[in-house]
Design an enzyme around this catalytic site. Structure first.
Site, PDB file in Angstrom:
ATOM      1  N   TYR A 160     -16.144  16.186 -18.091  1.00 45.20           N
ATOM      2  CA  TYR A 160     -16.609  14.810 -17.931  1.00 45.20           C
ATOM      3  C   TYR A 160     -17.631  14.726 -16.792  1.00 45.20           C
ATOM      4  O   TYR A 160     -17.445  15.313 -15.720  1.00 45.20           O
ATOM      5  CB  TYR A 160     -15.409  13.903 -17.663  1.00 45.20           C
ATOM      6  N   ARG A 204       0.841  -1.209   0.000  1.00 48.50           N
ATOM      7  CA  ARG A 204       0.000   0.000   0.000  1.00 48.50           C
ATOM      8  C   ARG A 204       0.870   1.251   0.000  1.00 48.50           C
ATOM      9  O   ARG A 204       0.451   2.316  -0.452  1.00 48.50           O
ATOM     10  CB  ARG A 204      -0.950  -0.006   1.197  1.00 48.50           C
ATOM     11  N   LYS A 234      -7.685   5.001 -20.451  1.00 52.76           N
ATOM     12  CA  LYS A 234      -7.913   5.348 -21.841  1.00 52.76           C
ATOM     13  C   LYS A 234      -6.652   5.135 -22.686  1.00 52.76           C
ATOM     14  O   LYS A 234      -6.180   4.025 -22.837  1.00 52.76           O
ATOM     15  CB  LYS A 234      -8.434   6.779 -21.914  1.00 52.76           C
ATOM     16  N   ASP A 261      -6.349  18.040 -17.086  1.00 54.98           N
ATOM     17  CA  ASP A 261      -6.662  16.656 -17.436  1.00 54.98           C
ATOM     18  C   ASP A 261      -6.152  16.428 -18.851  1.00 54.98           C
ATOM     19  O   ASP A 261      -6.668  16.997 -19.816  1.00 54.98           O
ATOM     20  CB  ASP A 261      -8.175  16.431 -17.352  1.00 54.98           C
TER      21      ASP A 261
END
Length: 394
Positions: free
Chosen positions: A113, A61, A210, A185
């Site tokens: 988005y 982690r 993506k 972004d």
């Protein structure tokens, strides 16, 4: 036990071109064995040599060799000091917005988005974060929307799905003048076509699900910090505390995808231009949104700050019946959400990607019941156009 958590071979790659950096990543090879593909370190915990000694890894982690290679690779490609790999693009954005404090104000692209719209309104709104949506390609509107408590600009460029383009350098200068962070972004263009940090941005985010992954087989997000150690440490604390790190297998898939990013992006770019030009010839298509058109209102900004136009197109057709016909009849092209993979996908934003955006906002932007978004893949472009033609016109 050999410690390779602090290897700095990746610092020697500044003289390489982007394509070579993408192929060889940060370390290039795994230093313990010489493996040319970074192994998937599917380990949760790591053995210490002795008290006060460490291999550089303790618990996955906190740090993991496969994830570290991905993060260092993305820092190299985007030109930042530190990158972080998250379990999704939404998790990445959550970390960025967590930099804000109650009472702070953030400016966001008006055409954004739907998931980001939901995060800032439904999640952070109840924590006292104020927000304003503004046309980021209108610098006067941006200046007018600034408040004394504005601490962040969050910009999509090109936007999803209306393909608006914002001037990153100009916005970065405005943000710095008021002491605000500039966040971009960069999902649609990737660092192969656009480098926001070099244009003045402080932070870059990606839905690396993506184009970076590129094969529709891993959910992931990336945040890259330009040069602010304090911001990097805050995001490190966030990801460590929230447990939103990307798993080793997904990190490996992203590393594999990034190796072919330049080749894929060139093909996406080439195909999308031809598809967009063909769409403009079709009587049933009323408007095509594509940043590579010379008559796009933001074309001058695009060619100033990017090296390509990407693979995204949106278009409006003559009727809802035509929408239904296209989505029902496409064959090789797939009616599916997401974007940026090798396959051509077509999406209906009003009920999919922007379902949570209020109807009046969607209609104002142009996201109507006659609006479609296409992620142009890397298939033979003649097959893409033939499939669209048959679905729409036969």
């Amino acid at each position: 036990m050999k410690n390779f958590s602090n290897y700095t071979d990746y610092d020697k790659k500044d003289n390489l071109h982007f394509e070579s950096k993408a192929v060889h990543g940060a370390l290039g090879t795994e230093p313990l064995t010489g493996a040319v593909s970074m192994p998937i370190f599917q380990a949760v915990t790591y053995r210490h040599p002795a008290l006060g000694e460490s291999t550089g890894f303790a618990y996955s982690r906190l740090e993991n060799p496969t994830r570290q290679e991905l993060e260092r690779t993305m820092a190299i490609l985007e030109g930042g000091i530190k990158a972080f790999a998250f379990s999704s693009g939404q998790a990445a954005n959550m970390a960025v917005f967590s930099l804000l404090n109650p009472g702070d104000h953030v400016l966001l692209s008006d055409d954004i988005y739907g998931g980001t719209f939901r995060i800032i309104g439904d999640v952070f709104g109840k924590y006292g974060i104020e927000h304003t949506y503004v046309e980021m390609d209108d610098l006067d509107a941006v200046k007018a929307a600034i408040k004394p408590n504005t601490k962040m600009f969050f910009v999509e460029t090109p936007t999803n799905p209306m393909m608006k383009v914002a001037d990153i350098q100009a916005l970065s200068e405005i943000a710095k003048s008021v002491g605000a962070l500039m966040v971009v972004d960069n999902t649609f263009l990737t660092p192969y076509f656009q480098n926001p940090l070099k244009l003045g941005a402080d932070i870059v985010t990606h839905s690396s699900t993506k184009y970076l992954g590129g094969h529709n087989d891993t959910l992931s997000g990336i945040v890259v910090v330009k040069d602010n150690e304090e911001i990097a440490e805050k995001i490190h604390v966030h990801i460590k505390s929230h447990g939103s790190q990307l798993a080793p297998m997904d990190c490996w898939l992203l590393l594999r995808g990034i190796k072919t990013l330049p080749v894929r992006m060139d093909r996406h770019n080439e195909n999308a231009k031809k598809v967009a030009e063909w769409l403009r010839t079709q009587p049933k298509v009323k408007k095509v949104y594509y940043v590579g058109f010379e008559d796009h209102k933001d074309y001058a900004t695009t060619i100033k700050q990017t090296r390509g136009f990407g693979g995204m197109i949106s278009f409006t057709v003559d009727s809802f019946e035509t929408v239904q016909k296209i989505l029902r009849n496409v064959d090789m092209i797939m009616f599916a959400e997401s974007l940026g993979g090798t396959e051509t996908l077509i999406t209906y934003p009003t009920t999919q990607t922007h379902e949570d955006t209020p109807k009046d906002v969607k209609e104002k932007l142009g996201i109507t019941d006659r609006f479609l978004r296409m992620s142009v893949g890397i298939e033979n472009v003649e097959d893409i156009i033939a499939d669209l033609d048959r679905a729409m016109n036969s």
